[in-house]
Design a protein around this motif. Structure first.
Motif, short mmCIF file in Angstrom:
data_model
loop_
_atom_site.label_atom_id
_atom_site.label_comp_id
_atom_site.label_asym_id
_atom_site.label_seq_id
_atom_site.Cartn_x
_atom_site.Cartn_y
_atom_site.Cartn_z
N ASN A 12 -3.61 14.08 -7.99
CA ASN A 12 -5.10 13.85 -7.71
C ASN A 12 -5.46 13.42 -7.16
O ASN A 12 -5.55 12.63 -6.24
CB ASN A 12 -5.53 12.54 -8.85
N TYR A 13 -6.43 14.23 -6.29
CA TYR A 13 -7.05 14.43 -4.79
C TYR A 13 -8.11 13.52 -5.33
O TYR A 13 -8.77 13.25 -6.12
CB TYR A 13 -7.68 15.87 -4.50
N GLY A 14 -8.74 13.11 -4.13
CA GLY A 14 -10.59 12.13 -4.45
C GLY A 14 -10.20 11.19 -3.36
O GLY A 14 -9.34 11.07 -2.18
N LEU A 15 -11.22 10.43 -3.24
CA LEU A 15 -11.26 9.12 -2.37
C LEU A 15 -10.86 8.06 -3.26
O LEU A 15 -11.25 7.57 -5.04
CB LEU A 15 -12.84 9.00 -2.90
N TYR A 16 -9.69 7.02 -2.59
CA TYR A 16 -9.16 6.11 -3.55
C TYR A 16 -8.94 4.61 -2.49
O TYR A 16 -9.28 5.06 -1.25
CB TYR A 16 -7.87 6.51 -3.40
N HIS A 17 -9.93 3.83 -3.44
CA HIS A 17 -10.01 2.64 -2.99
C HIS A 17 -8.61 1.87 -3.07
O HIS A 17 -8.35 2.55 -3.97
CB HIS A 17 -11.02 1.42 -3.33
N MET A 18 -7.77 1.14 -2.11
CA MET A 18 -7.00 0.63 -2.05
C MET A 18 -6.37 -0.40 -1.31
O MET A 18 -6.16 -0.79 -0.40
CB MET A 18 -5.21 2.01 -1.50
N THR A 19 -6.97 -1.69 -2.08
CA THR A 19 -6.07 -3.00 -1.53
C THR A 19 -5.41 -3.89 -2.14
O THR A 19 -5.74 -3.36 -3.51
CB THR A 19 -7.40 -3.61 -0.74
N MET A 75 0.47 -1.49 -0.23
CA MET A 75 0.32 -0.04 0.08
C MET A 75 0.92 1.34 0.16
O MET A 75 0.24 2.06 -0.30
CB MET A 75 -1.00 0.30 0.73
N THR A 76 1.83 1.29 0.73
CA THR A 76 2.67 1.98 1.04
C THR A 76 3.32 2.85 -0.43
O THR A 76 3.34 3.86 -0.87
CB THR A 76 3.74 2.04 1.83
N GLU A 77 3.45 1.47 -1.65
CA GLU A 77 4.41 2.19 -2.38
C GLU A 77 3.30 2.72 -3.48
O GLU A 77 3.27 4.08 -4.00
CB GLU A 77 4.87 0.91 -3.13
N LYS A 78 1.98 2.18 -3.07
CA LYS A 78 0.93 3.35 -4.49
C LYS A 78 0.54 4.19 -3.87
O LYS A 78 0.18 4.96 -4.32
CB LYS A 78 -0.42 2.24 -4.03
N GLY A 123 -4.19 6.19 -13.31
CA GLY A 123 -3.05 5.42 -13.91
C GLY A 123 -2.01 5.26 -13.31
O GLY A 123 -0.51 4.24 -13.67
N ILE A 124 -2.81 4.66 -12.13
CA ILE A 124 -2.23 3.62 -11.39
C ILE A 124 -1.99 1.89 -11.73
O ILE A 124 -3.41 1.48 -10.73
CB ILE A 124 -1.66 4.20 -10.16
N LYS A 125 -1.21 1.15 -11.53
CA LYS A 125 -1.19 -0.70 -11.70
C LYS A 125 -1.79 -0.77 -10.44
O LYS A 125 -1.84 -0.99 -9.45
CB LYS A 125 0.40 -0.70 -11.77
N ASP A 126 -2.06 -2.13 -10.45
CA ASP A 126 -2.95 -2.54 -9.36
C ASP A 126 -2.30 -3.02 -8.85
O ASP A 126 -1.23 -3.51 -8.97
CB ASP A 126 -4.39 -3.81 -10.21
N PHE A 127 -2.93 -3.50 -7.94
CA PHE A 127 -1.84 -4.30 -6.31
C PHE A 127 -1.98 -5.68 -6.79
O PHE A 127 -2.37 -5.70 -7.77
CB PHE A 127 -2.38 -4.28 -5.11
N ARG A 128 -0.33 -6.47 -7.03
CA ARG A 128 -0.25 -7.73 -6.48
C ARG A 128 -1.49 -8.19 -5.77
O ARG A 128 -2.18 -7.96 -5.06
CB ARG A 128 0.98 -8.64 -6.55
#
Ligand SMILES: NC(=O)c1ccc[n+]([C@@H]2O[C@H](COP(=O)([O-])OP(=O)(O)OC[C@H]3O[C@@H](n4cnc5c(N)ncnc54)[C@H](OP(=O)(O)O)[C@@H]3O)[C@@H](O)[C@H]2O)c1
Length: 289
Positions: A208-215, A196-199, A268-273
Motif C-alpha cells: 500500500n503506497y502513500g504517506l505514513y506517520h510512524m512513531t 520502526m524497522t519492523e513496521k 491493517g498494521i498494529k500500532d507501535f508500543r
C-alpha cells in the motif's frame, strides 16, 4: 526482494539492514562512499547496476541548526537528492521508500492534538522546509512511493548526521556530571528505530503506497524524555527544565509535533508500543545488560 538501502550505516539504516536481511531480503547497503544522492552522475550508475526491486533512502541533512546556515546543502540532500532518486525509480519502474519528519509541522503554535497525514504541514525551520520540499517532489513525480514521517529517532548506532542520539547523549552527560538543561515546552514522541524497522517491513509487505506517520505511542516533552532516560538507566543527573525562549537555538522547533499513525492503522498494521516500553528495551540492551 532485492533492496538498495542508501545510508546503510546510519542509525535507522543499520537496523533496517539487519532486520530485513534476517527476514530473508537481499540487502545492498550503500554509504556515502558508494553513492551521493545529490549528484545524478554519482547515484544513477550505481542504482542502475544494482537493479533493485525497491530503493530505500535514509540519507538526510538533518542537523537542524546547521540547516539554518547551510540551507543550500540541506536542499541538496533533502530535495534535489530526492528528485534524483525519483528519476531513477521511474527509470527502473520500482518504488521509492523515503523518510521525512515531524518538523514539517510546527507553524500552529496552539496545537495540542496529534497530526494525521491529512493535516496541512507548516514547518518553522529550514530543515523542515527542505524535508517538506522533498515530500512534494515525491508526491509530484511518483505514484509508487512509501513516504514515512517519524520523530525523535534513536537507534543502537546513534545518528551519524548528529554524532549521537538524545538517549546516549543524556546518559553520557549525566555520567560526566554535567549540568543538563532540557526544554519542557516541545512535545513529541520519541521513536525507536528498532520498532520502526519492523513496521516498515510490514508496510512494504502490504504494497500500500502513500504517506505514513510512524512513531511509538504516547507523547512527552524533551524534559520528560530525559527524566525517563535517567530513571531507566539508573543514573543520577543534575537536570533542570527550561523553555525554548531560554534555550537559544538557531532554528525554531515545533512546540507540538506528535504524529498520529492513522494511515498505518488503516493499512491493517498494529500500532507501535508505548515509547517508555521501547526506551526501556533500548537502555536495558545497550547499558544495563
Ligand atoms: N534522527 C531523528 O531524530 C529523525 C527524526 C525524524 C526523521 N528523521 C529522518 O529519518 C531518516 C534517517 O535518520 P537517521 O537518524 O538514521 O540519520 P543518520 O544516522 O544521520 O543517517 C543518515 C545517513 O545518510 C547518509 N547520507 C547523508 N548525506 C548523504 C548523501 N548526500 N548521499 C548519500 N548518503 C548520504 C549518511 O551516510 P554517511 O554516514 O556515509 O555519511 C548517513 O549514514 C532521515 O531522513 C531523517 O531526516 C530523523
Amino acid at each position: 526482494m532485492k533492496i538498495a538501502l542508501i545510508g546503510s550505516n546510519g542509525q535507522l539504516g543499520t537496523d533496517i539492514m539487519k532486520y530485513f536481511s534476517d527476514m530473508g531480503e537481499e540487502m545492498i547497503g550503500l554509504t556515502q562512499d558508494d553513492i551521493d544522492v545529490c549528484y545524478m552522475d554519482k547515484c544513477e550508475p550505481v542504482l542502475l547496476k544494482i537493479k533493485p526491486d525497491l530503493i530505500l533512502n535514509t540519507a538526510a541533512f538533518h542537523q537542524v541548526d546547521l540547516c539554518e546556515d547551510e540551507g543550500l546543502s540541506a536542499f541538496d540532500v533533502n530535495a534535489v537528492g530526492v528528485k534524483n532518486l525519483c528519476n531513477i525509480s521511474l527509470s527502473l519502474n520500482v518504488p521509492l521508500m523515503h523518510f521525512s519528519t515531524d518538523f514539517v509541522f510546527g507553524a500552529d503554535r496552539k496545537r495540542t492534538k496529534p497530526y494525521t497525514e491529512d493535516d496541512c504541514p507548516g514547518p518553522v525551520s529550514l530543515y523542515g522546509i527542505s524535508k517538506l520540499a522533498g515530500e512534494y517532489v515525491i508526491k509530484y513525480m511518483l505514484k509508487k512511493y512509501y513516504l514515512i514521517r517519524s520523530s525523535g529517532l534513536y537507534g543502537y548506532v546513534g545518528s551519524f548526521g548528529k554524532g549521537s542520539n538524545f538517549v546516549d547523549m543524556m546518559i553520557k552527560f549525566a555520567k560526566e556530571g554535567k549540568k543538563i538543561k532540557v526544554v519542557n515546552d516541545q512535545v513529541l514522541t520519541p521513536t525507536s528505530t528498532k520498532d520502526m524497522t519492523e513496521k516498515l517491513y510490514a508496510l512494504i509487505k502490504t504494497g500500500n503506497y502513500g504517506l505514513y506517520h510512524m512513531t511509538n505511542s504516547g507523547q512527552c516533552s524533551w524534559y520528560d524524555f530525559a527524566v525517563e532516560i535517567f530513571k531507566i538507566a539508573g543514573v543520577a543527573a543534575d537536570i533542570t527544565a527550561t523553555t525554548s525562549d531560554d534555550y537559544t537555538a538557531k532554528a525554531q522547533r515545533p512546540a507540538y509535533s506528535v504524529l498520529d499513525n492513522k494511515n498505518l492503522r488503516e493499512a491493517g498494521i498494529k500500532d507501535f508500543r508505548h515509547w517508555k516500553e521501547s526506551l526501556k528495551d533500548y537502555i536495558d540492551t545497550k547499558y544495563n545488560s
